[in-house]
Write a protein that holds these residues in place. Structure first.
Motif, PDB file in Angstrom:
ATOM      1  N   LEU A 192       0.830  -1.192   0.000  1.00  0.00           N
ATOM      2  CA  LEU A 192       0.000   0.000   0.000  1.00  0.00           C
ATOM      3  C   LEU A 192       0.873   1.255   0.000  1.00  0.00           C
ATOM      4  CD1 LEU A 192      -3.012   0.551   0.198  1.00  0.00           C
ATOM      5  CD2 LEU A 192      -2.730   0.715   2.662  1.00  0.00           C
ATOM      6  N   PRO A 193       0.637   2.150  -0.939  1.00  0.00           N
ATOM      7  CA  PRO A 193       1.420   3.382  -0.965  1.00  0.00           C
ATOM      8  C   PRO A 193       0.944   4.339   0.131  1.00  0.00           C
ATOM      9  CG  PRO A 193      -0.218   3.428  -2.688  1.00  0.00           C
ATOM     10  CD  PRO A 193      -0.343   2.084  -2.025  1.00  0.00           C
ATOM     11  N   ALA A 194       1.744   5.322   0.415  1.00  0.00           N
ATOM     12  CA  ALA A 194       1.358   6.327   1.405  1.00  0.00           C
ATOM     13  C   ALA A 194       0.189   7.145   0.874  1.00  0.00           C
ATOM     14  CB  ALA A 194       2.540   7.243   1.691  1.00  0.00           C
ATOM     15  N   PRO A 195      -0.729   7.523   1.718  1.00  0.00           N
ATOM     16  CA  PRO A 195      -1.858   8.330   1.262  1.00  0.00           C
ATOM     17  C   PRO A 195      -1.403   9.741   0.891  1.00  0.00           C
ATOM     18  CG  PRO A 195      -1.922   8.059   3.645  1.00  0.00           C
ATOM     19  CD  PRO A 195      -0.812   7.209   3.137  1.00  0.00           C
ATOM     20  N   PRO A 196      -2.203  10.417   0.098  1.00  0.00           N
ATOM     21  CA  PRO A 196      -1.867  11.789  -0.293  1.00  0.00           C
ATOM     22  C   PRO A 196      -1.686  12.691   0.932  1.00  0.00           C
ATOM     23  CG  PRO A 196      -3.722  10.967  -1.569  1.00  0.00           C
ATOM     24  CD  PRO A 196      -3.443   9.957  -0.513  1.00  0.00           C
ATOM     25  N   GLU A 197      -0.940  13.726   0.725  1.00  0.00           N
ATOM     26  CA  GLU A 197      -0.651  14.728   1.761  1.00  0.00           C
ATOM     27  C   GLU A 197      -1.892  15.173   2.547  1.00  0.00           C
ATOM     28  OE1 GLU A 197       2.373  15.345   2.444  1.00  0.00           O
ATOM     29  OE2 GLU A 197       1.748  16.714   4.069  1.00  0.00           O
ATOM     30  N   GLY A 198      -1.747  15.204   3.856  1.00  0.00           N
ATOM     31  CA  GLY A 198      -2.818  15.761   4.680  1.00  0.00           C
ATOM     32  C   GLY A 198      -3.945  14.797   4.998  1.00  0.00           C
TER      33      GLY A 198
END
Lengths: 139, 139
Positions: free
Chosen positions: A117-123
């Motif tokens: 799983l990639p990191a979620p978008p900023e914020g």
DNA sequence: CTGTGTGCAAACTCTTTGCATAAGT
DNA sequence: ACTTATGCAAAGAGTTTGCACACAG
């Protein structure tokens, strides 16, 4: 978790969730939590209540399901066709969704892992991960 | 996959899907497939068509989206609140779902794997696996 | 021409809401 | 009593459907 519940335990549970233990809420709690894990939709539950001789309006069933969900007693499972199911098992688990008859079935294992799983978008941060395995008839 | 499409390519694609290349279907195909991967809901697409000067009724948009889905050109993504999104990327990929604004975002990697999946119940087989990662604002 | 597709409006499903009444504490 | 919940019916969103007209082949 599913010990032998008594009406007064339901009342206590509702109280600690900040909900007054009204007749309707106790009756619904009883149906929902009194018999193992369940997946119900509002209409089915309403029908069940009616069949059991309880007079509870559909609007109240909806309200109550949402109140229970907010209180963490239920988990909402929106499925195709705009229906929402409510799952009495609020632990982190997943579902088979049987397209043919629109039913959810718990995946009988907590062993599912999602890898890569990639990191979620900023914020933003991950609230939770739903894995829905869609099933069709095995031709 | 997203080469430079021409109207006649759209027409050919529709033909091979058994759909007559009507003005409306070609216009919608153009909006959907002419500009990379998209997630649209019926109303948004209808609004877009209208804004572009095409007169296409909402019912036709719905019909067309379902026809395209049946033809394998789109993938339906039902989300909370009973809306259905249609994804022009029909490959096996997954989504972030941003609860705050009800938007789907492709997970920018095909690397997700689901491990530990039990066998489906008798007589059923896996159609596909949807992983929806729900995101909330980072506190 | 002939059959399929489209547009419109009405119907439908699921869900939510407003407000008077009823029930809980 | 005082407050909160319920019931009802009506409204609302999203989607589907029936049928007459229009268009593609």
């Amino acid at each position: 978790m599913t010990e032998s519940w008594t009406p007064s335990l339901f009342r206590a549970q509702l109280r600690s969730a900040g909900l007054r233990p009204t007749r309707q809420r106790v009756a619904l709690a009883q149906m929902l939590f009194g018999a193992g894990d369940r997946h119900v939709c509002a209409e089915a539950l309403h029908g069940e209540a009616t069949a059991a001789g309880e007079h509870i309006s559909l609007a109240t069933v909806y309200n109550t399901l949402h109140q229970f969900t907010r209180a963490g007693l239920l988990r909402a499972l929106p499925v195709d066709g705009g229906k929402t199911f409510f799952d009495t098992n609020t632990s982190d688990h997943n579902h088979f969704y049987v397209e043919a008859d629109g039913k959810m079935v718990d995946i009988p294992s907590e062993s599912i892992r999602v890898e890569g799983l990639p990191a979620p978008p900023e914020g933003l941060k991950i609230s939770h991960i739903d894995v829905v395995v869609r099933l069709v008839k095995d031709s």
